[in-house]
Design a protein around this motif. Structure first.
Motif, PDB file in Angstrom:
ATOM      1  N   LEU A  55       0.758  -1.283  -0.684  1.00 36.52           N
ATOM      2  CA  LEU A  55       0.429   0.343  -0.333  1.00 36.52           C
ATOM      3  C   LEU A  55       0.559   1.113  -0.205  1.00 36.52           C
ATOM      4  CD1 LEU A  55      -1.440   0.920   3.586  1.00 36.52           C
ATOM      5  CD2 LEU A  55       0.915  -0.687   3.321  1.00 36.52           C
ATOM      6  N   PRO A  56      -0.003   2.704  -0.471  1.00 36.44           N
ATOM      7  CA  PRO A  56       0.758   3.681  -0.644  1.00 36.44           C
ATOM      8  C   PRO A  56       1.528   3.928   1.123  1.00 36.44           C
ATOM      9  CG  PRO A  56      -0.528   3.828  -1.870  1.00 36.44           C
ATOM     10  CD  PRO A  56      -1.028   2.677  -1.250  1.00 36.44           C
ATOM     11  N   ILE A  57       2.767   4.661   1.467  1.00 36.54           N
ATOM     12  CA  ILE A  57       3.201   5.052   2.953  1.00 36.54           C
ATOM     13  C   ILE A  57       3.504   5.891   2.418  1.00 36.54           C
ATOM     14  CG2 ILE A  57       3.548   3.880   4.645  1.00 36.54           C
ATOM     15  CD1 ILE A  57       3.394   1.342   3.606  1.00 36.54           C
ATOM     16  N   ALA A  58       3.448   7.652   2.444  1.00 35.93           N
ATOM     17  CA  ALA A  58       3.679   8.320   2.748  1.00 35.93           C
ATOM     18  C   ALA A  58       5.381   9.044   3.027  1.00 35.93           C
ATOM     19  CB  ALA A  58       2.826   9.542   2.022  1.00 35.93           C
ATOM     20  N   ASN A  59       4.665   8.430   4.524  1.00 39.54           N
ATOM     21  CA  ASN A  59       5.753   8.627   5.502  1.00 39.54           C
ATOM     22  C   ASN A  59       5.609   7.881   6.649  1.00 39.54           C
ATOM     23  OD1 ASN A  59       3.638   9.522   7.263  1.00 39.54           O
ATOM     24  ND2 ASN A  59       3.983  12.193   5.970  1.00 39.54           N
ATOM     25  N   HIS A  60       6.351   8.192   7.583  1.00 46.25           N
ATOM     26  CA  HIS A  60       6.041   7.390   9.281  1.00 46.25           C
ATOM     27  C   HIS A  60       5.279   7.523   9.763  1.00 46.25           C
ATOM     28  CE1 HIS A  60      10.932   7.149   8.218  1.00 46.25           C
ATOM     29  NE2 HIS A  60      10.514   5.891   8.888  1.00 46.25           N
TER      30      HIS A  60
END
Length: 394
Positions: A55-60
């Motif tokens: 899945l998209p994970i843009a940041n922490h």
């Protein structure tokens, strides 16, 4: 119930474990990776099995939400096993942090200030702390520093012989790393031998892709091979270890290599990779056994450096009760263990070939019954050590 969530955060990934501290059982573990790329990846393992998701994970922060979703979907329940604290691995504590510390705004400022000593690690550790605080705002967060165990080094051990004023101004000294592992393993060795930790002298060889040696005297680190950065010391997967500094001046003058290029050479293009063309110890040993001359030479250099440190640390300690191998290479490579200690009968070290070659796992003795020095293999568990220190602090 007293669960601790342990987080080890990098720039584009983080690993985690949820540990029930009453029994020290790992309730769940996982990895969130490829943060900031077009598509991220999560893996979560619990009693229900392993589950993976892209899945998209843009940041922490989004990464921690993905972790929370994995707990909700695959268990265990974070309501029933709510963490009482979150423990964070932080690489560099400089001279400021000599024990596990509850994270405050001031602590975060200090970790950021120390980033110049660990630019690839401290900023990433901070990202993980901030994201975890957002996900778990009601519990304390504790920073456990890789350098902290080595804060007991004497000035004679941590001082480099350069201009004192210049060194003080720019914080140039030996700090040491892998301290969480060295503490866990040396303490476990004392327990294995049935000796008080405060009356045991141990040489720990943490041998993975990164590698370091540590002399532990009566519960205190008194010598360690890594220095101001993790580059100094043993030959590693891609790091050179000890090197005459004039080599850098020579290469710069002869080739025009920049500081960044030299940095990359020593940290990412040296070690067994630079010597043999293979960055994995298993591949290098296979090539050496197959007659590859470069791989054989690389193995000789690796073992020569290890033996050098064992002898030096035996001299520093005066008495050695145990030599302990740990981490991926140390725990799983009988050839390295035997080669590192070959010919050291003068120090009272005798390896039992059958015990050393055994496929047994877990903490074990591999020296002979008549060996004056016990030689042990003890799997490291940095996550458990972080959890223990976190629980002790809160």
């Amino acid at each position: 119930m007293s669960a601790i969530l342990v987080v080890n955060s990098g720039s584009s990934s983080f690993k985690y474990q949820l540990i029930e501290m009453t029994t020290e059982e790992v309730l769940a573990s996982g990895l969130v990776e490829r943060i900031g790329e077009a598509m991220g990846h999560t893996k979560h393992t619990s009693a229900a099995g392993s589950a993976e998701l892209d899945l998209p994970i843009a940041n922490h922060t989004q990464g921690f939400q993905a972790m929370l979703d994995a707990f909700e979907t695959n268990g265990p329940s974070l309501v029933e096993h709510a963490p009482v604290a979150v423990g964070h691995r932080v690489v560099h504590g400089g001279k400021r942090f000599f024990e596990a510390t509850v994270v405050t705004d001031l602590v975060k400022i200090n970790i950021q200030d120390l980033a110049e000593l660990a630019p690839l690690h401290n900023p990433a550790n901070l990202e993980g702390i901030s994201a975890a605080q957002h996900a778990f705002p009601a519990v304390p967060h504790v920073a456990v520093f890789d350098t902290a165990f080595h804060s007991t080094l004497s000035p004679a051990a941590y001082t480099y012989a350069i201009d004192k004023e210049l060194a003080d101004r720019h914080r140039v000294r030996r700090y040491g790393f892998h301290g969480t592992s060295h503490k866990f393993v040396s303490e476990a060795a004392a327990e294995f031998l049935g000796r008080p930790f405060g009356d045991t002298k141990t040489i720990v060889l943490h041998l993975g892709n990164g590698a370091s040696a540590c002399a532990v005297s009566d519960g205190r680190s008194v010598e360690t091979s890594m220095g101001m950065t993790p580059l100094e010391g043993l030959v590693m997967g891609t790091r050179s270890g000890d090197l005459d500094p004039a080599v850098l001046f020579h290469l710069h003058r002869k080739t025009g290599m920049t500081f960044d290029e030299l940095d990359t050479l020593l940290n990412r293009g040296s070690g067994i990779l630079g010597l043999s063309g293979r960055g994995d110890m298993r591949d290098m040993i296979a090539a050496a056994n197959g007659g590859d001359a470069d791989a054989g030479a690389a193995l000789d250099v690796y073992l020569h450096r290890l033996k050098h440190y064992v002898g030096a640390y035996a001299a520093q300690l005066g008495r050695v009760d145990a030599i302990v191998f740990t981490a991926g290479v140390g725990e799983n490579t009988p050839l390295i263990r035997a080669g590192a200690l070959e010919g050291l009968g003068i120090l009272g070290i005798e390896i039992d070939a059958r015990r050393n070659e055994s496929s047994e796992r877990g903490a074990r003795l591999i020296s002979t019954d008549s060996s004056r020095v016990a030689v042990l293999v003890i799997p490291t568990n940095e996550e458990l050590e972080i959890a223990r220190q976190t629980l002790a602090v809160i």
